[in-house]
Design an enzyme around this catalytic site. Structure first.
Site, PDB file in Angstrom:
ATOM      1  N   ASP A  30      18.510   8.157  -0.562  1.00 38.62           N
ATOM      2  CA  ASP A  30      18.369   6.708  -0.352  1.00 38.62           C
ATOM      3  C   ASP A  30      19.724   6.169   0.079  1.00 38.62           C
ATOM      4  OD1 ASP A  30      15.969   4.638  -1.676  1.00 38.62           O
ATOM      5  OD2 ASP A  30      17.783   3.802  -0.775  1.00 38.62           O
ATOM      6  N   LYS A  35      20.741   2.747  -6.614  1.00 35.26           N
ATOM      7  CA  LYS A  35      19.531   3.468  -7.049  1.00 35.26           C
ATOM      8  C   LYS A  35      19.831   4.946  -7.309  1.00 35.26           C
ATOM      9  CE  LYS A  35      15.322   1.756  -5.012  1.00 35.26           C
ATOM     10  NZ  LYS A  35      14.423   2.056  -3.900  1.00 35.26           N
ATOM     11  N   PHE A 160      -1.941   8.697  -0.719  1.00 35.55           N
ATOM     12  CA  PHE A 160      -3.038   7.852  -1.211  1.00 35.55           C
ATOM     13  C   PHE A 160      -2.844   7.441  -2.664  1.00 35.55           C
ATOM     14  CE2 PHE A 160      -4.533  10.832   2.037  1.00 35.55           C
ATOM     15  CZ  PHE A 160      -4.839   9.913   3.022  1.00 35.55           C
ATOM     16  N   LEU A 161      -1.581   7.397  -3.099  1.00 27.22           N
ATOM     17  CA  LEU A 161      -1.345   7.094  -4.511  1.00 27.22           C
ATOM     18  C   LEU A 161      -1.610   5.619  -4.808  1.00 27.22           C
ATOM     19  CD1 LEU A 161       1.573   5.431  -5.091  1.00 27.22           C
ATOM     20  CD2 LEU A 161       2.479   7.596  -4.249  1.00 27.22           C
ATOM     21  N   ASN A 219      -7.780   2.260   3.186  1.00 29.26           N
ATOM     22  CA  ASN A 219      -7.460   1.032   2.449  1.00 29.26           C
ATOM     23  C   ASN A 219      -8.371  -0.121   2.861  1.00 29.26           C
ATOM     24  OD1 ASN A 219      -5.571   2.160   0.849  1.00 29.26           O
ATOM     25  ND2 ASN A 219      -3.816   1.045   1.655  1.00 29.26           N
ATOM     26  N   PHE A 259     -14.939   0.979  -6.929  1.00 26.99           N
ATOM     27  CA  PHE A 259     -14.331  -0.270  -6.455  1.00 26.99           C
ATOM     28  C   PHE A 259     -15.348  -1.394  -6.359  1.00 26.99           C
ATOM     29  CE2 PHE A 259      -9.788   0.129  -5.198  1.00 26.99           C
ATOM     30  CZ  PHE A 259      -9.600   1.302  -5.900  1.00 26.99           C
ATOM     31  N   CYS A 270      -0.440  -3.170  -1.027  1.00 27.34           N
ATOM     32  CA  CYS A 270      -1.022  -2.349   0.047  1.00 27.34           C
ATOM     33  C   CYS A 270      -2.213  -2.974   0.757  1.00 27.34           C
ATOM     34  CB  CYS A 270      -1.415  -1.002  -0.522  1.00 27.34           C
ATOM     35  SG  CYS A 270      -0.023  -0.194  -1.304  1.00 27.34           S
TER      36      CYS A 270
HETATM   37  C1  UGA Z   1      -4.156   1.216  -3.097  1.00 32.04           C
HETATM   38  C2  UGA Z   1      -5.144   2.379  -2.889  1.00 32.04           C
HETATM   39  O1  UGA Z   1      -6.068   2.453  -3.980  1.00 32.04           O
HETATM   40  C3  UGA Z   1      -4.402   3.716  -2.757  1.00 32.04           C
HETATM   41  O2  UGA Z   1      -5.326   4.752  -2.466  1.00 32.04           O
HETATM   42  C4  UGA Z   1      -3.380   3.602  -1.626  1.00 32.04           C
HETATM   43  O3  UGA Z   1      -2.657   4.794  -1.452  1.00 32.04           O
HETATM   44  C5  UGA Z   1      -2.427   2.459  -1.954  1.00 32.04           C
HETATM   45  O4  UGA Z   1      -3.175   1.235  -2.060  1.00 32.04           O
HETATM   46  C6  UGA Z   1      -1.392   2.404  -0.858  1.00 32.04           C
HETATM   47  O5  UGA Z   1      -1.747   2.053   0.274  1.00 32.04           O
HETATM   48  O6  UGA Z   1      -0.238   2.796  -1.091  1.00 32.04           O
HETATM   49  P1  UGA Z   1      -2.921   0.172  -5.264  1.00 32.04           P
HETATM   50  O7  UGA Z   1      -2.703  -1.035  -4.405  1.00 32.04           O
HETATM   51  O8  UGA Z   1      -1.765   0.729  -5.996  1.00 32.04           O
HETATM   52  O9  UGA Z   1      -3.523   1.401  -4.365  1.00 32.04           O
HETATM   53  O10 UGA Z   1      -3.995  -0.181  -6.380  1.00 32.04           O
HETATM   54  P2  UGA Z   1      -5.589  -0.151  -6.565  1.00 32.04           P
HETATM   55  O11 UGA Z   1      -5.875   0.524  -7.828  1.00 32.04           O
HETATM   56  O12 UGA Z   1      -6.284   0.320  -5.352  1.00 32.04           O
HETATM   57  O13 UGA Z   1      -5.891  -1.711  -6.805  1.00 32.04           O
HETATM   58  C7  UGA Z   1      -5.638  -2.705  -5.799  1.00 32.04           C
HETATM   59  C8  UGA Z   1      -6.196  -4.041  -6.250  1.00 32.04           C
HETATM   60  O14 UGA Z   1      -7.617  -4.023  -6.192  1.00 32.04           O
HETATM   61  C9  UGA Z   1      -5.833  -4.422  -7.693  1.00 32.04           C
HETATM   62  O15 UGA Z   1      -5.476  -5.781  -7.747  1.00 32.04           O
HETATM   63  C10 UGA Z   1      -7.121  -4.160  -8.460  1.00 32.04           C
HETATM   64  O16 UGA Z   1      -7.241  -4.938  -9.607  1.00 32.04           O
HETATM   65  C11 UGA Z   1      -8.145  -4.551  -7.400  1.00 32.04           C
HETATM   66  N1  UGA Z   1      -9.491  -3.966  -7.623  1.00 32.04           N
HETATM   67  C12 UGA Z   1      -9.657  -2.616  -7.666  1.00 32.04           C
HETATM   68  C13 UGA Z   1     -10.575  -4.826  -7.753  1.00 32.04           C
HETATM   69  O17 UGA Z   1     -10.424  -6.069  -7.685  1.00 32.04           O
HETATM   70  N2  UGA Z   1     -11.826  -4.306  -7.958  1.00 32.04           N
HETATM   71  C14 UGA Z   1     -12.026  -2.951  -7.997  1.00 32.04           C
HETATM   72  O18 UGA Z   1     -13.192  -2.533  -8.168  1.00 32.04           O
HETATM   73  C15 UGA Z   1     -10.921  -2.088  -7.864  1.00 32.04           C
END
Ligand code: UGA
Length: 451
Positions: A30, A35, A160-161, A219, A259, A270
Site C-alpha cells: 500500500d 496502514k 465476491f466477498l 451485484n 436476498f 457496492c
Molecule cells: C455485496 C455482494 O453481496 C458481494 O457478493 C459483493 O462481492 C460485494 O457486494 C462487492 O461488490 O464487493 P456487501 O455489500 O458487503 O456485498 O453486503 P451484502 O451482504 O450483499 O448486503 C448489501 C445490502 O443489502 C445490506 O444493506 C443488506 O442489509 C441488504 N440486504 C441484503 C437486504 O436488504 N435484503 C436482503 O435480502 C439481503
C-alpha cells in the site's frame, strides 16, 4: 507461489490473507505508510489494531504472519520482482456523476509498469480484482505497456466477498472467475487457485470483458432482487398481507433463491455504486437501462421510508427523542457507506427529533459520517443498547446485530416512554411482541397494535 496484492482495503487484506492461508507467500502493498506500519505493528504483536474491522481477519493475519506467509510493505518494486502474479485490489469509488473513478487503478498501473520495466524478469501477470467497468483491462494494459516493452498479461479476476463475512467468502468463495485470452496466464492463474479447486470450488474461464461484466451483473441481480423484494414487502403491508408468508413460498423456488429479506433499503459500498456505474456503461453502448435506474430510485425511497412512517405515527416529531439501534449498513461491519441509518437519522432530525443512537462497532464511523451534518448535535451516542431507550419516545432498528435479536423486550418496554418499535429488520417474533404489548411496525407486514 509468490503473490503481490496491491491495496490493503477489504478486498486486498482479506484476499491476501486467504491466499496466504491457502499456502501462498503473499506480500500486501500500500502507498499509505500509516496502514503498513499499523499492519506490521500488529504482526509484531505491538498493537491489536488493524486498518479495518472484519471478523476473523486478525486471527488469519496473525497465524499466517507467524508462518512467514504474509508480509506488508510500501515497496511495490521489490515485491513485484519476486512475484508470480500481481493482484490489483484498489478502490474504484463513484465520481460525482456516478461513473467509476479509476484514478487509483490508473496510478497503480503506472507504478506496476515502471516496476516491471526495472525488473530482471521478462514475463508478468497483472490480475485486476477491483470492480471495474467493461473494457478497463485495455486501459490497464495500455498504461503498463506505455512504461515497458516486457510481456504482460492482464487477467480480470473479480471477487465476491461480502463485508462482515469477507474472510469466509475469500476462503470459500461461491466461484472463481478468471478472465483472460492468454493461455499462459490462464495456466498460472489455475495454479494459484488450485487449492480452491481441490476443495470443489468451481472455476469459470472467460474473456476479460466477460469477467468484468460478470461482477457488475452479479451485484445488479442481487440489488434488483432486494429492490423488488422491498417493493413487494411495501405492497404486502399496504394490502394487509405479510411478506414473510409470501416469501416462504417464493424461496422454495430455488431459481429465485435468497436476498428476499425486506429491509430499509440496501446499503454498503457496492450495490449502489456498482449499479450506478453500470448504468454509465449501458449508456456508453447506447443500451436502455431503465430497470437498473429504477432499482436505485426504489432503494433511495426505501431508505426514507422508516423516518416517514415514524413521523406519520407520532404526528409531530418536535421535541421527541427517537432511539436508533444500528448504524452500520449491516451486521458484522463498522462500515456506514450507504447505510439506511443515515437517511433515517437525518430525516428524524430534520423533522424536529433528537436521536439517541447505539451500535456495537460503528459509533466512531458515524461521528465521521455526520461530521458535516449541520444538526449533528441532535445525535447522541450511548455505550449500550438499553441506555439509548432512556427517555426515548420510540425505538427504530436498522441493523440486524445479534445483540438486538437477543434483547430483553421487558427492559425495552420499561425504558421507553411509550412502547413503540419500528423494526426495519423484522427481528422479533410477533408472539413475543404481543406478550409484552408494543406497537410494532415492520417493513412488510401488518402493524401489531397491542399496547
Ligand atoms: C455485496 C455482494 O453481496 C458481494 O457478493 C459483493 O462481492 C460485494 O457486494 C462487492 O461488490 O464487493 P456487501 O455489500 O458487503 O456485498 O453486503 P451484502 O451482504 O450483499 O448486503 C448489501 C445490502 O443489502 C445490506 O444493506 C443488506 O442489509 C441488504 N440486504 C441484503 C437486504 O436488504 N435484503 C436482503 O435480502 C439481503
Amino acid at each position: 507461489m509468490k503473490l503481490t496484492v496491491i491495496g490493503t482495503g477489504y478486498v486486498g487484506l482479506c484476499q491476501g490473507a486467504a491466499f496466504a492461508e491457502e499456502g501462498h507467500n503473499v506480500t500486501c502493498v500500500d502507498i499509505v505508510e500509516r496502514k503498513i506500519k499499523m499492519l506490521n505493528d500488529f504482526c509484531a504483536g505491538l498493537s491489536e489494531e488493524l486498518p479495518l474491522f472484519e471478523p476473523g481477519l486478525p486471527e488469519l493475519i496473525r497465524n499466517n504472519s507467524a508462518k512467514d506467509r504474509i508480509q506488508f510493505t510500501t515497496d511495490l518494486k521489490g515485491s513485484i520482482e519476486n512475484s508470480d502474479a500481481v493482484f490489483i485490489t484498489v478502490g474504484t469509488p463513484p465520481k460525482e456523476n456516478g461513473e467509476a473513478d479509476l484514478t487509483a487503478l490508473k496510478k497503480v498501473s503506472e507504478d506496476i509498469g515502471s516496476a516491471i520495466n526495472d525488473s530482471k524478469k521478462d514475463y508478468f501477470i497483472v490480475a485486476t480484482k477491483s470492480t471495474v467497468p467493461a473494457g478497463t483491462h485495455k486501459i490497464v494494459k495500455e498504461i503498463i505497456s506505455s512504461r515497458t516493452n516486457k510481456q504482460v498479461d492482464i487477467v480480470s479476476n473479480p471477487e465476491f466477498l461480502a463485508q462482515g463475512r469477507a474472510v469466509k467468502d475469500c476462503l470459500n468463495p461461491s466461484r472463481i472467475v478468471i478472465g483472460t485470452d492468454s493461455e499462459k496466464a490462464r495456466r498460472i492463474m489455475l495454479d494459484i487457485y488450485k487449492p480452491y479447486h481441490e476443495q470443489g470450488i468451481p472455476i469459470y474461464l472467460m474473456s476479460n470483458v466477460d469477467a468484468e461484466l460478470h461482477k457488475y451483473a452479479a451485484n445488479s441481480y442481487l440489488a434488483a432482487q432486494i429492490s423488488l423484494t422491498n417493493n413487494f414487502a411495501n405492497l404486502a403491508k399496504a394490502a394487509g398481507g405479510d411478506w414473510n408468508k409470501v416469501k416462504e413460498g417464493i424461496v422454495a423456488d430455488t431459481r429465485i433463491g435468497k436476498f428476499v429479506h425486506s429491509s430499509p433499503g440496501f446499503g454498503g459500498s457496492c450495490f449502489e455504486k456498482d449499479v450506478e456505474q453500470l448504468t454509465h456503461t449501458f449508456e456508453q453502448y447506447d443500451v436502455d437501462c431503465t430497470l437498473l435506474k429504477e432499482v436505485l430510485r426504489q432503494n433511495k425511497l426505501q431508505k426514507q421510508l422508516l423516518a416517514k412512517r415514524i413521523k406519520n405515527h407520532l404526528g409531530s416529531l418536535d421535541g421527541k427523542t427517537i432511539a436508533v439501534w444500528g448504524l452500520a449498513f449491516k451486521a458484522g461491519t463498522d462500515d456506514m457507506r450507504g447505510a439506511p441509518s443515515v437517511p433515517l437519522i437525518e430525516g428524524l432530525i430534520e423533522a424536529g427529533a433528537k436521536v439517541k443512537a447505539y451500535d456495537p462497532v460503528a459509533v466512531n464511523e458515524s461521528k465521521k459520517v455526520f461530521s458535516n451534518f449541520e444538526k449533528r448535535d441532535m445525535i447522541c451516542y450511548t455505550e449500550d443498547k438499553y441506555s439509548a431507550l432512556d427517555g426515548s419516545d420510540a425505538l427504530a432498528i436498522v441493523t440486524e446485530w445479534e445483540e438486538f435479536i437477543g434483547a430483553d423486550l421487558g427492559i425495552v418496554k420499561n425504558k421507553l416512554k411509550s412502547p413503540i418499535i419500528f423494526d426495519g429488520k423484522d427481528l422479533f417474533k410477533p408472539e413475543e411482541i404481543m406478550r409484552h404489548g408494543f406497537y410494532y411496525s415492520c417493513i412488510g407486514k401488518p402493524d401489531i397494535r397491542d399496547q
